[in-house]
Design an enzyme around this catalytic site. Sequence first.
Site, PDB file in Angstrom:
ATOM      1  N   CYS A  65       1.454   8.270  -0.963  1.00 46.66           N
ATOM      2  CA  CYS A  65       2.813   7.060  -0.659  1.00 46.66           C
ATOM      3  C   CYS A  65       4.026   7.229  -0.869  1.00 46.66           C
ATOM      4  CB  CYS A  65       2.461   5.686  -2.166  1.00 46.66           C
ATOM      5  SG  CYS A  65       3.116   4.024  -0.704  1.00 46.66           S
ATOM      6  N   CYS A  69       7.521   2.905  -6.064  1.00 45.37           N
ATOM      7  CA  CYS A  69       6.932   1.768  -7.295  1.00 45.37           C
ATOM      8  C   CYS A  69       6.443   2.653  -8.554  1.00 45.37           C
ATOM      9  CB  CYS A  69       5.808   0.766  -7.108  1.00 45.37           C
ATOM     10  SG  CYS A  69       6.363   0.516  -4.890  1.00 45.37           S
ATOM     11  N   CYS A  72       2.730   2.657 -10.969  1.00 40.12           N
ATOM     12  CA  CYS A  72       2.085   3.264  -9.429  1.00 40.12           C
ATOM     13  C   CYS A  72       1.460   5.401  -9.501  1.00 40.12           C
ATOM     14  CB  CYS A  72       2.179   3.324  -8.202  1.00 40.12           C
ATOM     15  SG  CYS A  72       1.183   3.041  -6.941  1.00 40.12           S
ATOM     16  N   CYS A 109     -12.361  -5.672  -2.058  1.00 42.96           N
ATOM     17  CA  CYS A 109     -11.168  -5.405  -1.306  1.00 42.96           C
ATOM     18  C   CYS A 109     -10.989  -3.957  -0.879  1.00 42.96           C
ATOM     19  CB  CYS A 109     -10.056  -5.683  -3.079  1.00 42.96           C
ATOM     20  SG  CYS A 109     -10.450  -7.182  -3.738  1.00 42.96           S
ATOM     21  N   CYS A 142     -11.000  -9.064   1.761  1.00 37.97           N
ATOM     22  CA  CYS A 142      -9.823  -8.941   2.036  1.00 37.97           C
ATOM     23  C   CYS A 142      -8.677  -7.733   1.399  1.00 37.97           C
ATOM     24  CB  CYS A 142      -9.170  -9.485  -0.053  1.00 37.97           C
ATOM     25  SG  CYS A 142      -7.568  -9.337  -0.705  1.00 37.97           S
ATOM     26  N   CYS A 202      -4.178 -13.769  -1.381  1.00 38.67           N
ATOM     27  CA  CYS A 202      -3.858 -13.287  -3.599  1.00 38.67           C
ATOM     28  C   CYS A 202      -3.041 -12.161  -3.562  1.00 38.67           C
ATOM     29  CB  CYS A 202      -5.157 -12.280  -2.988  1.00 38.67           C
ATOM     30  SG  CYS A 202      -5.497 -11.190  -4.532  1.00 38.67           S
ATOM     31  N   ARG A 272      -7.387 -13.895 -12.292  1.00 38.40           N
ATOM     32  CA  ARG A 272      -8.574 -12.266 -11.688  1.00 38.40           C
ATOM     33  C   ARG A 272      -8.181 -11.666 -13.383  1.00 38.40           C
ATOM     34  NH1 ARG A 272      -8.853  -9.810  -6.545  1.00 38.40           N
ATOM     35  NH2 ARG A 272      -9.871 -11.876  -5.990  1.00 38.40           N
TER      36      ARG A 272
END
Length: 385
Positions: A65, A69, A72, A109, A142, A202, A272
């Site tokens: 990626c 972040c 992550c 998801c 999702c 979400c 969740r």
Amino acid sequence: MDLLNTLVDKGLRRESPTREEALAVLATSDDELLDVVAAAGKVRRQWFGRRVKLNYLVNLKSGLCPEDCSYCSQRLGSKAGILKYTWLKPDEASKAAAAGVAGGAKRVCLVASGRGPTDKDVDRVSETISAIKEQNEGVEVCACLGLLSDGQAERLRAAGADAYNHNLNTSEATYGDICTTHDFSDRVSTVQQAQAAGMSACSGLIAGMGESDADLVDVVFALRELDPDSVPVNFLIPFEGTPLAKEWNLTPQRALRILAMVRFVCPDIEVRLAGGREVHLRSLQPLALHLANSIFLGDYLTSEGQAGQDDLAMIADAGFEVEDPGTATLPGHRRPGCGGADAEAATDGPAATTAPAATAPSGEAHRDLVAVRRRGAGTDLPPNA
């Protein structure tokens, strides 16, 4: 405790607590913990009964990626030894999803690393959504693809996506401490685009990144204002090779207090229990079911969860039941076109000073609980579901 009686009364009326009350929940002592769980459990049962919704993650594209972040394992510059692969083909993703559905998952998801999808990526995910829905009647899908560009939310909705996930993660004031390649407002905008396109929103948070109690309350109140249908509560998994590898700030007791605070602030929203529950809640996971009405089944994006069968056994042993695919998750007043401010709970289910962040003693001893995912999507081994 007067505080808990007040919070229960407000939760049963779908009324927001004050910031001071939310902070007070996080500042409660371990001696008061079971009282806090019991109080928040009353609110959870009012709107969701004893049902637990199961969700299943399929990592469509893992690693590499360009975003930075800090939390992550797939971030720019990550040295975590995770699986790295490019896009799964629609049939591969559908096969992985089917394993989750067979294990009891009601929602699949679909997640892909990256800043956001290209138009070609949206086409690819649209094909995947179609493949999953053709083979799994009634399943919710999702998508979680990062920041959306104009028109992409509408295209995903037209392709059959029921929901879109994009977490706020932490407070606006501290967002720049965990990410510099995009900002808090970018995330808010993407959630709003998904809502405008008719998808269920979400959006949640990550706890345990060194944030203060005030930061946690800030992000949960920001989520309440955004009004998603689902709020995933993640607990940081401190992967080796990431900037937050040494952030072992959570105890099981603190994790439960965080979940209770979220439930009080978001009484009738799907809360969740998400990534990191096995790492930080450990043997207290069953208590979290009194606070959250939804969990992920099996593995996560780049780490392994406990065995799917163990999840199902935990739910049963704690006196809860897996939510049936034909049962609406949200209470009636939150469903499109149903009820209003005075609506009753769904007919398919019963109706200060900021404390310093707690530090988990001997946190380093729990590194053995972080297991890199080596099975399921992107491998030749069967998935955990």
